[in-house]
Scaffold this motif. Structure first.
Motif, short mmCIF file in Angstrom:
data_model
loop_
_atom_site.label_atom_id
_atom_site.label_comp_id
_atom_site.label_asym_id
_atom_site.label_seq_id
_atom_site.Cartn_x
_atom_site.Cartn_y
_atom_site.Cartn_z
N UNK A 1 0.82 -1.21 0.00
CA UNK A 1 0.00 0.00 0.00
C UNK A 1 0.85 1.26 0.00
N UNK A 2 0.53 2.16 -0.91
CA UNK A 2 1.20 3.45 -1.01
C UNK A 2 0.13 4.51 -0.74
N UNK A 3 0.19 5.12 0.43
CA UNK A 3 -0.87 6.05 0.83
C UNK A 3 -0.97 7.26 -0.09
N UNK A 4 0.15 7.72 -0.60
CA UNK A 4 0.12 8.87 -1.51
C UNK A 4 -0.57 8.49 -2.82
N UNK B 1 -5.96 3.52 -6.75
CA UNK B 1 -4.67 3.68 -6.10
C UNK B 1 -3.68 2.59 -6.41
N UNK B 2 -3.99 1.77 -7.44
CA UNK B 2 -3.08 0.67 -7.78
C UNK B 2 -1.87 1.15 -8.56
N UNK B 3 -2.08 2.16 -9.42
CA UNK B 3 -0.99 2.62 -10.26
C UNK B 3 -1.31 4.00 -10.80
N UNK B 4 -0.27 4.84 -10.93
CA UNK B 4 -0.44 6.16 -11.55
C UNK B 4 0.79 6.40 -12.43
N UNK B 5 0.70 7.39 -13.30
CA UNK B 5 1.84 7.72 -14.17
C UNK B 5 2.06 9.21 -14.21
N UNK C 1 4.09 10.00 -4.44
CA UNK C 1 3.85 8.56 -4.52
C UNK C 1 5.06 7.84 -5.10
N UNK C 2 5.68 8.46 -6.09
CA UNK C 2 6.84 7.84 -6.72
C UNK C 2 8.02 7.77 -5.77
N UNK C 3 8.22 8.84 -4.99
CA UNK C 3 9.31 8.84 -4.00
C UNK C 3 9.10 7.75 -2.96
N UNK D 1 10.30 -3.37 -10.34
CA UNK D 1 9.09 -3.04 -11.09
C UNK D 1 9.38 -1.93 -12.09
N UNK D 2 8.83 -2.03 -13.29
CA UNK D 2 9.27 -1.22 -14.43
C UNK D 2 9.23 0.28 -14.18
N UNK D 3 8.09 0.80 -13.69
CA UNK D 3 7.98 2.25 -13.51
C UNK D 3 8.96 2.75 -12.45
N UNK D 4 9.16 1.96 -11.41
CA UNK D 4 10.12 2.32 -10.37
C UNK D 4 11.54 2.27 -10.93
N UNK D 5 11.82 1.22 -11.70
CA UNK D 5 13.15 1.07 -12.29
C UNK D 5 13.48 2.26 -13.19
#
Length: 335
Positions: A73-76, A115-119, A143-145, A195-199
């Motif tokens: 879970x990522x609260x942001x 809240x599963x994924x954002x870009x 959220x990304x941080x 995970x791709x977006x984090x990478x």
């Protein structure tokens, strides 16, 4: 390894030490003597009987893996979704209507709202469409941080801040080339299990970090590699060959000194692991080491001194600059 807990690398303290480089040599011999005579004692001397973990404990360990932490879970990100859902409702828009306006699918709108994924691109599009002045981009960045933070070695965030202010950088790499010198493809191969977006965000930050080498106030950098680094193919032979070509280009900059410790040296002080020492214009220095994804800045003068001494010892086994470049070129031709 002293000071590092093996459980997720979270339970040890991250400490910073500023100490005069010139004063290190004064306590060097005492440092090495005290380190050799002292040992780390954990618990009592009584033998322990292994206890088989319960199923609940095994389940908990399975949950607390880097991959699971990454997907937790990522609260942001959840707040981003709630804000999107609120704004869509206030504007009386269906998911399909908003998707059509943004040029995406209703499924993507649902994914963001849950809240599963954002870009980043969607955050920019939402700010443009709703005229929210960067609100969604700021939420995306937060959220990304949060996504990236658990992946970075403890201590690295503080280290990277200090690295930008250093006047001198002494780097020793035992197994893998330092991120400071990595190409984008080499870095992508290193982060292949993330995970791709984090990478991609980690790679972007790593590429920005390379500006330290080329900036107007670039520090003096001494990079020393064990020859093992040259014979380890990362990603592919083409990626590795391109990486070494970039390394040679960096070595021709006036502020970069490159040396390789050859296999023929046999045992040397650098085999204990990679480390970096940063020097500052006020005469202070800090030491950082990283192993198996765990990083640490030191508080004990004896520990920092041991790394300074270790660097000087391993440099004695290194090839001169031109011979080091020739060895790298030879390895490139064999790839």
């Amino acid at each position: 390894m002293r000071g590092i807990c093996p459980v997720l690398g979270e339970l040890f303290d991250t400490n910073l030490l500023c100490i005069s480089w010139t004063s290190l040599s004064v306590v060097a011999s005492k440092s090495l003597q005290s380190d050799s005579q002292s040992g780390l004692k954990c618990g009592s001397d009584r033998p322990t009987v292994p206890v088989k973990p319960s199923q609940d404990q095994l389940n908990q360990r399975a949950w607390l893996t880097p991959r699971r932490l990454q997907m937790s879970e990522n609260r942001a990100r959840i707040f981003f979704g709630a804000e999107l859902r609120r704004m869509r409702s206030e504007n009386a828009l269906t998911g399909k209507e908003l998707a059509d306006a943004l040029g995406c699918t209703p499924q993507w709108i649902s994914t963001m709202e849950s809240g599963r994924k954002v870009s980043e691109q969607s955050a920019q599009d939402l700010d443009t469409y709703f005229k929210t002045g960067g609100h969604y981009q700021r939420l995306w960045k937060l959220a990304n941080d949060i996504e990236i933070e658990p992946i970075l070695p403890p201590g690295f965030t503080e280290y990277s801040t200090r690295e930008k202010k250093a006047d001198s950088i002494h780097v020793y790499n035992a197994l893998l080339l330092s991120g400071l010198f990595q190409t984008e493809d080499y870095a992508r191969a290193v982060f292949r299990d993330v995970e791709e977006t984090v990478a991609e965000e980690l790679i972007r930050k790593r590429m920005e970090r390379r500006e330290i080498i080329t900036g107007e106030s670039a520090p003096r950098i001494w990079l020393t590699l064990d020859e093992s680094v040259l014979h380890r193919v990362i990603g592919s032979r083409d990626i590795t060959r391109t990486q070494f070509g970039h390394l040679l280009e960096c070595s021709r900059r006036p502020n970069v000194m490159l040396n390789v410790v050859p296999w023929s040296a046999g045992y040397h002080a650098g085999l204990a692991g990679s480390f970096t020492i940063l020097g500052f214009n006020d005469g202070t220095n800090i030491a950082y080491t990283e192993s198996a994804g765990e990083g640490m800045l030191f508080e004990k003068p004896t520990r920092v001194t041991s790394y300074v001494v270790r660097y000087e010892l391993l440099k004695a086994y290194a090839l001169p600059v031109e011979e080091s470049r020739a060895l790298i070129s030879t390895v490139m031709e064999s790839l």
